[in-house]
Scaffold this motif. Sequence first.
Motif, short mmCIF file in Angstrom:
data_model
loop_
_atom_site.label_atom_id
_atom_site.label_comp_id
_atom_site.label_asym_id
_atom_site.label_seq_id
_atom_site.Cartn_x
_atom_site.Cartn_y
_atom_site.Cartn_z
N MET A 182 -42.00 -57.26 0.72
CA MET A 182 -41.14 -56.28 1.38
C MET A 182 -40.32 -56.98 2.44
N MET A 183 -39.01 -56.94 2.32
CA MET A 183 -38.16 -57.54 3.35
C MET A 183 -38.04 -56.57 4.52
N LEU A 184 -38.74 -56.90 5.59
CA LEU A 184 -38.84 -55.99 6.72
C LEU A 184 -38.01 -56.48 7.89
N SER A 185 -37.01 -55.71 8.27
CA SER A 185 -36.24 -56.02 9.48
C SER A 185 -36.87 -55.22 10.62
N GLY A 186 -36.14 -55.04 11.69
CA GLY A 186 -36.68 -54.17 12.74
C GLY A 186 -36.00 -52.81 12.70
N GLY A 187 -35.24 -52.57 11.63
CA GLY A 187 -34.40 -51.36 11.59
C GLY A 187 -35.14 -50.12 11.12
N ILE A 188 -34.38 -49.08 10.84
CA ILE A 188 -34.96 -47.79 10.46
C ILE A 188 -35.33 -47.78 8.97
N ASP A 189 -34.49 -48.43 8.16
CA ASP A 189 -34.59 -48.23 6.72
C ASP A 189 -35.75 -48.98 6.04
N SER A 190 -35.94 -50.24 6.42
CA SER A 190 -36.94 -51.01 5.67
C SER A 190 -38.38 -50.49 5.86
N PRO A 191 -38.79 -50.01 7.05
CA PRO A 191 -40.14 -49.43 7.10
C PRO A 191 -40.29 -48.21 6.20
N HIS A 208 -40.56 -61.25 7.14
CA HIS A 208 -39.64 -60.99 8.25
C HIS A 208 -38.97 -62.29 8.69
N PHE A 209 -37.64 -62.27 8.73
CA PHE A 209 -36.88 -63.45 9.17
C PHE A 209 -36.53 -63.30 10.64
N PHE A 210 -36.77 -64.36 11.39
CA PHE A 210 -36.41 -64.29 12.81
C PHE A 210 -35.79 -65.61 13.24
N GLN A 264 -26.04 -65.78 3.92
CA GLN A 264 -27.32 -65.60 4.63
C GLN A 264 -28.30 -64.78 3.80
N ARG A 265 -27.79 -63.69 3.26
CA ARG A 265 -28.65 -62.81 2.47
C ARG A 265 -29.15 -63.49 1.20
N ARG A 266 -28.32 -64.36 0.63
CA ARG A 266 -28.77 -65.10 -0.55
C ARG A 266 -29.95 -66.01 -0.18
N PHE A 285 -38.86 -55.85 -2.44
CA PHE A 285 -38.37 -54.55 -1.96
C PHE A 285 -37.51 -54.75 -0.72
N ASN A 286 -36.45 -53.96 -0.58
CA ASN A 286 -35.71 -53.98 0.68
C ASN A 286 -35.28 -52.57 1.07
N GLY A 287 -34.61 -52.47 2.21
CA GLY A 287 -34.26 -51.15 2.74
C GLY A 287 -32.78 -50.82 2.57
N GLU A 288 -32.16 -51.40 1.54
CA GLU A 288 -30.73 -51.13 1.36
C GLU A 288 -30.47 -49.73 0.83
N GLY A 291 -23.78 -48.10 0.24
CA GLY A 291 -22.60 -47.67 1.00
C GLY A 291 -22.80 -47.55 2.49
N GLN A 292 -24.02 -47.87 2.97
CA GLN A 292 -24.27 -47.66 4.39
C GLN A 292 -23.50 -48.63 5.27
N VAL A 293 -23.58 -49.91 4.95
CA VAL A 293 -22.83 -50.92 5.71
C VAL A 293 -22.22 -51.92 4.73
N ALA A 294 -21.47 -52.88 5.28
CA ALA A 294 -20.70 -53.80 4.43
C ALA A 294 -21.56 -54.51 3.39
N SER A 295 -22.80 -54.85 3.76
CA SER A 295 -23.62 -55.63 2.83
C SER A 295 -24.20 -54.75 1.74
N GLN A 296 -23.97 -53.46 1.83
CA GLN A 296 -24.66 -52.55 0.92
C GLN A 296 -23.72 -51.86 -0.06
N THR A 297 -22.77 -52.63 -0.56
CA THR A 297 -21.93 -52.14 -1.65
C THR A 297 -22.49 -52.72 -2.94
N CYS A 344 -31.98 -60.76 13.67
CA CYS A 344 -31.26 -61.99 13.35
C CYS A 344 -29.94 -61.71 12.63
N CYS A 345 -29.88 -60.58 11.93
CA CYS A 345 -28.64 -60.29 11.20
C CYS A 345 -27.53 -59.82 12.12
N THR A 346 -27.89 -59.07 13.14
CA THR A 346 -26.85 -58.58 14.05
C THR A 346 -26.23 -59.72 14.83
P1 ATP Z 1 -32.70 -51.71 8.19
O1 ATP Z 1 -32.57 -50.39 8.86
O2 ATP Z 1 -33.88 -51.78 7.27
O3 ATP Z 1 -32.61 -52.87 9.11
P2 ATP Z 1 -29.95 -51.82 7.72
O4 ATP Z 1 -29.31 -50.53 7.35
O5 ATP Z 1 -29.85 -52.29 9.11
O6 ATP Z 1 -31.45 -51.80 7.23
P3 ATP Z 1 -29.15 -54.42 6.87
O7 ATP Z 1 -29.26 -54.95 8.22
O8 ATP Z 1 -27.93 -54.70 6.06
O9 ATP Z 1 -29.29 -52.87 6.75
O10 ATP Z 1 -30.39 -54.91 6.04
C1 ATP Z 1 -30.57 -54.53 4.70
C2 ATP Z 1 -31.97 -54.93 4.29
O11 ATP Z 1 -32.13 -56.35 4.35
C3 ATP Z 1 -33.03 -54.41 5.23
O12 ATP Z 1 -33.38 -53.07 4.93
C4 ATP Z 1 -34.16 -55.37 4.97
O13 ATP Z 1 -34.84 -55.02 3.79
C5 ATP Z 1 -33.43 -56.69 4.78
N1 ATP Z 1 -33.39 -57.41 6.06
C6 ATP Z 1 -32.43 -57.39 6.99
N2 ATP Z 1 -32.75 -58.14 8.05
C7 ATP Z 1 -33.97 -58.67 7.80
C8 ATP Z 1 -34.88 -59.54 8.50
N3 ATP Z 1 -34.59 -60.00 9.70
N4 ATP Z 1 -36.04 -59.85 7.91
C9 ATP Z 1 -36.35 -59.35 6.69
N5 ATP Z 1 -35.56 -58.54 5.99
C10 ATP Z 1 -34.37 -58.20 6.52
#
Ligand code: ATP
Length: 405
Positions: A182-191, A208-210, A264-266, A285-288, A291-297, A344-346
Amino acid sequence: MQYSEIMVRYGELSTKGKNRRSFIDRLAHNVRNSLHQFPNLVVKAHRDRMHLQLHGEDSEAVMSSLKKVFGIQNFSPSIKVEREIEAVKESALAIVKEQFHEGMTFKINTRRSDHDFEFDTNEINDMLGGCILKNLPGISVKMKNPDLILRVEVRKNGIFLSSQTIDGAGGMPVGTAGKGMMMLSGGIDSPVAAYLAMKRGVEIEMVHFFSPPYTSEQALKKAKELTAKLTPYGGHIKFIEVPFTEIQETVKHDVPSGYLMTVQRRFMLRIAALLAKRREGLAIFNGESLGQVASQTLESMVAINDVTTLPVLRPVVSMDKNEIIKIAQQIDTFDLSIKPFEDCCTIFAPPSPKTKPRLDKAREYEARLDIDELIERAMAGIKISEIKNGEIFLNQQEDNFAELL
Ligand code: ATP
Ligand code: MG
């Protein structure tokens, strides 16, 4: 009411034929893990029911934990009575009396797993019903939708009475559908995506990438705390942290800004796929959400997904943000997710990422980098910890990834 056990009815797993035993064993294992804070609890998993003997543990607290475990259709707190009909009558009356109101309707529903008992189910239904009718004026029997169903189970070790049926979490026992990364960021969607993957029985390991020093210790801690919030649904969860600083700096330096995010995502996906391969994961698994943001087309998914042939599953792909937030609140990850620690993505987000990146360009730009070496160094810095239910997070028991292989 002093309950002696919680009787658990299985969910969908009852349709699973010969896999049934392994499903039940897994569910019992998950229940023990999720309820490990109740030391006196004894879990007995039989073919058609599971029994949680309380031995003095608080039934309300046990039930509120049990409500989260996937693979349970419903459960009933039960009272154990001697195998003696007068004692059963007395308890049955006490239970109904406690919930009695004017004009109330009821029925008795008896099951026997022990056929040696001196009375059969009809006789027991009649005797208990008669006793209640005699002692509670105004009460009546109703077969369809009564106000109260008193369930009676005659077993070798006693007779069990219950009057409440509480919905369980449904789904499948975590671990019965294989493992996913499970690719877990700190955001709302991936949990939320993690929760939904677990609901269908997938055992997840968090990746989790940091990027220190660009991301703080707090951001890492937040990801672990989010993981801890998900442990009640299935038990312990492995948390794999991958240092991503060097990759991000290199990509930023060598790749045109419109393709920073794609490249980066690759890299993230390549590493997740490599981890899956080494740790017997069958999917990522990821939280995409589309259409939510640029990376999610869809174009972006094509350009990123290219690096692996593993299934990349996106449980929230078709949900609106509001729908995702609703689940995040329900599973109590929302308040943590909105804490403003930089991800790390922001931090390395380009000012204007391509919303429709081209796969050939992504490949071309990426080819300028030494992909294998960058990945090897990131893999060498990986740390794995195990996060258990009831703990904030475990920081101390971190192992070096290389040693675990
Ligand atoms: P989220 O709310 O889950 O952060 P998001 O709407 O912010 O999603 P993105 O930042 O584009 O969307 O991330 C899309 C997905 O990529 C995330 O849901 C997660 O699965 C994965 N991802 C993003 N950043 C990380 C990270 N630092 N470590 C692991 N996975 C990540
Ligand atoms: Mg995010």
